[in-house]
Design a protein around this motif. Structure first.
Motif, PDB file in Angstrom:
ATOM      1  N   ASP A 381       1.366   6.063  -8.089  1.00  0.00           N
ATOM      2  CA  ASP A 381       1.146   7.066  -7.036  1.00  0.00           C
ATOM      3  C   ASP A 381       2.219   6.919  -5.966  1.00  0.00           C
ATOM      4  O   ASP A 381       2.111   6.096  -5.062  1.00  0.00           O
ATOM      5  N   SER A 382       3.250   7.735  -6.079  1.00  0.00           N
ATOM      6  CA  SER A 382       4.371   7.636  -5.134  1.00  0.00           C
ATOM      7  C   SER A 382       4.044   8.237  -3.772  1.00  0.00           C
ATOM      8  O   SER A 382       4.831   8.114  -2.829  1.00  0.00           O
ATOM      9  N   THR A 383       2.884   8.898  -3.653  1.00  0.00           N
ATOM     10  CA  THR A 383       2.499   9.490  -2.360  1.00  0.00           C
ATOM     11  C   THR A 383       1.600   8.554  -1.552  1.00  0.00           C
ATOM     12  O   THR A 383       1.149   8.914  -0.466  1.00  0.00           O
ATOM     13  N   SER A 384       1.337   7.375  -2.078  1.00  0.00           N
ATOM     14  CA  SER A 384       0.444   6.434  -1.408  1.00  0.00           C
ATOM     15  C   SER A 384       1.112   5.860  -0.153  1.00  0.00           C
ATOM     16  O   SER A 384       2.331   5.689  -0.098  1.00  0.00           O
ATOM     17  N   SER A 385       0.293   5.561   0.846  1.00  0.00           N
ATOM     18  CA  SER A 385       0.801   4.931   2.073  1.00  0.00           C
ATOM     19  C   SER A 385       0.522   3.436   2.075  1.00  0.00           C
ATOM     20  O   SER A 385       0.685   2.772   3.088  1.00  0.00           O
ATOM     21  N   PHE A 386       0.098   2.930   0.921  1.00  0.00           N
ATOM     22  CA  PHE A 386      -0.135   1.487   0.792  1.00  0.00           C
ATOM     23  C   PHE A 386       0.120   1.075  -0.658  1.00  0.00           C
ATOM     24  O   PHE A 386       0.205   1.926  -1.556  1.00  0.00           O
ATOM     25  N   ILE A 387       0.260  -0.216  -0.894  1.00  0.00           N
ATOM     26  CA  ILE A 387       0.418  -0.742  -2.245  1.00  0.00           C
ATOM     27  C   ILE A 387      -0.955  -1.172  -2.744  1.00  0.00           C
ATOM     28  O   ILE A 387      -1.605  -2.026  -2.131  1.00  0.00           O
ATOM     29  N   SER A 388      -1.399  -0.590  -3.820  1.00  0.00           N
ATOM     30  CA  SER A 388      -2.755  -0.803  -4.307  1.00  0.00           C
ATOM     31  C   SER A 388      -2.910  -2.142  -5.026  1.00  0.00           C
ATOM     32  O   SER A 388      -1.926  -2.730  -5.500  1.00  0.00           O
ATOM     33  N   ASN A 389      -4.142  -2.597  -5.134  1.00  0.00           N
ATOM     34  CA  ASN A 389      -4.437  -3.835  -5.865  1.00  0.00           C
ATOM     35  C   ASN A 389      -4.062  -3.701  -7.339  1.00  0.00           C
ATOM     36  O   ASN A 389      -3.616  -4.658  -7.967  1.00  0.00           O
ATOM     37  N   LYS A 390      -4.248  -2.482  -7.879  1.00  0.00           N
ATOM     38  CA  LYS A 390      -3.886  -2.256  -9.278  1.00  0.00           C
ATOM     39  C   LYS A 390      -2.381  -2.420  -9.487  1.00  0.00           C
ATOM     40  O   LYS A 390      -1.934  -3.028 -10.474  1.00  0.00           O
ATOM     41  N   ALA A 391      -1.588  -1.895  -8.550  1.00  0.00           N
ATOM     42  CA  ALA A 391      -0.130  -2.035  -8.652  1.00  0.00           C
ATOM     43  C   ALA A 391       0.276  -3.501  -8.559  1.00  0.00           C
ATOM     44  O   ALA A 391       1.173  -3.954  -9.277  1.00  0.00           O
ATOM     45  N   ILE A 392      -0.385  -4.238  -7.686  1.00  0.00           N
ATOM     46  CA  ILE A 392      -0.076  -5.666  -7.528  1.00  0.00           C
ATOM     47  C   ILE A 392      -0.405  -6.424  -8.811  1.00  0.00           C
ATOM     48  O   ILE A 392       0.412  -7.197  -9.324  1.00  0.00           O
ATOM     49  N   GLU A 393      -1.600  -6.172  -9.361  1.00  0.00           N
ATOM     50  CA  GLU A 393      -2.025  -6.885 -10.569  1.00  0.00           C
ATOM     51  C   GLU A 393      -1.133  -6.546 -11.760  1.00  0.00           C
ATOM     52  O   GLU A 393      -0.666  -7.446 -12.468  1.00  0.00           O
ATOM     53  N   GLU A 394      -0.876  -5.250 -11.980  1.00  0.00           N
ATOM     54  CA  GLU A 394      -0.033  -4.851 -13.108  1.00  0.00           C
ATOM     55  C   GLU A 394       1.416  -5.318 -12.905  1.00  0.00           C
ATOM     56  O   GLU A 394       2.077  -5.743 -13.856  1.00  0.00           O
ATOM     57  N   GLY A 395       1.892  -5.232 -11.680  1.00  0.00           N
ATOM     58  CA  GLY A 395       3.261  -5.654 -11.394  1.00  0.00           C
ATOM     59  C   GLY A 395       3.461  -7.143 -11.618  1.00  0.00           C
ATOM     60  O   GLY A 395       4.472  -7.561 -12.194  1.00  0.00           O
ATOM     61  N   GLN A 396       2.506  -7.949 -11.178  1.00  0.00           N
ATOM     62  CA  GLN A 396       2.620  -9.393 -11.374  1.00  0.00           C
ATOM     63  C   GLN A 396       2.587  -9.756 -12.853  1.00  0.00           C
ATOM     64  O   GLN A 396       3.343 -10.630 -13.295  1.00  0.00           O
ATOM     65  N   LEU A 397       1.744  -9.095 -13.619  1.00  0.00           N
ATOM     66  CA  LEU A 397       1.679  -9.385 -15.046  1.00  0.00           C
ATOM     67  C   LEU A 397       2.978  -8.986 -15.748  1.00  0.00           C
ATOM     68  O   LEU A 397       3.499  -9.732 -16.582  1.00  0.00           O
ATOM     69  N   THR A 398       3.517  -7.826 -15.382  1.00  0.00           N
ATOM     70  CA  THR A 398       4.807  -7.395 -15.952  1.00  0.00           C
ATOM     71  C   THR A 398       5.914  -8.364 -15.581  1.00  0.00           C
ATOM     72  O   THR A 398       6.761  -8.729 -16.426  1.00  0.00           O
ATOM     73  N   TYR A 399       5.921  -8.794 -14.332  1.00  0.00           N
ATOM     74  CA  TYR A 399       6.916  -9.770 -13.868  1.00  0.00           C
ATOM     75  C   TYR A 399       6.838 -11.046 -14.694  1.00  0.00           C
ATOM     76  O   TYR A 399       7.869 -11.593 -15.122  1.00  0.00           O
TER      77      TYR A 399
END
Length: 495
Positions: A381-399
């Motif tokens: 969601d590029s229109t979000s004004s915050f970084i979501s928990n889902k983005a954090i969890e998926e991003g960390q796993l991808t990293y």
């Protein structure tokens, strides 16, 4: 509107994660490591130092910062981070030539900014300088010269390169600027009003065992400057000349030598490449200059075995506490938001703890991780004004899944010690606690081989010994048990 704008940043703060890409704003985000002032004063006082740290810990950023700050103290500082053409072994003379050629090019650019530097040299000094320019000043294009000019110090107000050429050099050279003709050593020497070097006499000074008649008969007298002893004497003289011309001292800063592409990340090739220069204490210990060398911490024990005198050339170890890593994150967020945003506005305290833990207290890997999280949020969601928990969890796993272990650990491709082979074995076991039997079952190997595999991952720091049966859950018998230490693997296993 971009995601970073919705997060109240001026630019994406997580798009870069190496000092080479961040030089423009390094001063604004730099956090001083412990004992930095001692390191800087040692360099100014002609004490060579080794800067030691893991990949991504900030060695390059520290070297850039040191260079800027010692230059403010009137130190002539030369950064060398390109080793193209240097052979992997038997290379002392090549390193010495590199030091001399890079130094003389930068010094000539500096003199072009401030010709009065030459007034402090006597006749003999100028003859030596003319000789060194004649032999070691490599031809430069206009663009290359402009690069050295931009690096040069000793001028308060910066003039256009064309004006510098026309004012400093004693002949019109507009054709030079437009015609792509190279700037050559003889032209530079004459422009500075230096004498025609008596090459024969100076070869005799640096190589007294040679007969003058032998030198005169040679069609290529420069071949006599293939001798490491002579090159070292020339380097000593050049550093002395620079200091006499008005600088407090001279320092050479070697960065990223262990990342030279010809070495392929291998410990053996890295130690072979740097052995000759690191073990030459007469070169490293001087009262007229200092040498600073950035070293990967994985190589230190190997250099110890090769006789590098860490007892004489003091190591400066870069380590960041978790609190310091948080401070680095805060400084970055503050810079890219003009002080409008804090880390706590974006991430919870628990998330910040997880971010720093997964980064292994490395600034580079903290921002690599955040870069992945930012991209995931952009996709979600590029229109979000915050970084979501889902983005954090998926991003960390991808990293964690895509982590470049070869960039952090010594590479021994094609052998049982290869880092990715060992990481994948641990992931196949799939438990945070492992024992010899797990390797026997998963890898289908004998007990001695399984024990050797555990020894390898211990040496890499991927697992730690935690004891016998009573400390291991559901593991019968009296076999040793080990716990996975690497947070990235733990994250993958847990998911």
């Amino acid at each position: 509107m971009e995601l970073y704008e919705r997060l109240k940043f001026n630019k994406n703060p997580f798009s870069t994660f190496s000092a080479e890409q961040e030089r423009k704003f390094l001063d604004e985000v730099f956090i001083y490591p412990n004992n930095y002032n001692s390191l800087r004063s040692d360099i100014i006082e002609n004490r060579s130092r080794f800067i030691i740290g893991a990949r991504g810990i900030g060695k390059t950023a520290l070297i850039y910062k040191i260079k800027r700050e010692v230059e403010d103290k009137n130190v002539f500082a030369v950064l060398i981070d390109d080793f193209e053409g240097i052979p992997v072994k038997n290379n002392k003379k090549h390193f010495l030539k590199l030091m001399i050629t890079e130094t003389i090019k930068l010094y000539c650019a500096t003199v072009s900014k401030n010709p009065s530097l030459l007034k402090k040299l006597d006749k003999n000094d100028k003859e030596k300088l003319a000789f060194i320019i004649a032999e070691f000043f490599k031809s430069l294009s206009h663009r290359e010269y402009e690069g050295y000019y931009d690096k040069a110090t000793k001028l308060k107000s910066k003039n256009l390169i064309k004006n510098i050429y026309n004012k400093v050099f004693n002949k019109p050279i507009n054709l030079l600027l437009g015609g792509g003709i190279e700037l050559v050593s003889d032209f530079v020497r004459k422009s500075f009003g230096l004498p025609d070097p008596n090459a024969t006499g100076f070869y005799k000074n640096y190589l007294p065992e040679l007969e003058l008649e032998t030198i005169k008969k040679s069609k290529n007298p420069s071949e006599f400057l293939e001798d490491a002893k002579a090159l070292k004497l020339i380097w000593f003289d050049l550093a002395t000349l620079i200091n006499k011309s008005g600088f407090v001292t001279t320092t050479i800063l070697f960065d990223r030598a262990d990342e030279y592409t010809s070495l392929g990340q291998g410990i053996d090739s890295i130690t072979t490449f740097l052995k000759e220069i690191l073990t030459d204490t007469t070169l490293l210990l001087s009262e007229n200059y200092s040498i600073v060398i950035g070293l990967w911490d994985a190589t230190k024990n190997y250099f110890d075995e090769l006789g590098v005198r860490f007892d004489k050339i003091k190591p400066f170890n870069i380590n960041w506490s978790q609190d310091k890593i948080k401070e680095i994150l805060e400084k970055r967020i503050e810079h890219f938001s003009d002080g409008k945003v804090q880390a706590s506005n974006i991430f919870s305290e628990q998330t910040i703890e997880e971010l720093t833990a997964l980064s292994d207290n490395s600034p580079r890997y903290l921002f690599r991780q955040l870069s992945v999280i930012y991209d995931v949020q952009n996709n979600l969601d590029s229109t979000s004004s915050f970084i979501s928990n889902k983005a954090i969890e998926e991003g960390q796993l991808t990293y964690c899944k895509d982590f470049e272990f070869y960039a952090v650990f010594p590479s021994k491709k094609g052998s049982k010690e290869d880092i990715l082979v060992n990481v994948n074995r641990i992931l196949k076991i799939g438990n945070e606690e492992i024992k010899t039997k797990d390797y026997i079952d998963i890898a289908k190997v004998s007990t001695p081989t399984a024990i050797s595999y555990i020894k390898i991952v211990q040496n890499y720091g991927l697992v730690h010994y935690i004891g016998e049966t009573e400390m291991c859950k559901n593991l019968p018998g009296t076999k040793p048990c080990f716990k996975i230490f690497d947070k990235k693997e733990i994250r993958e296993i847990s998911k």
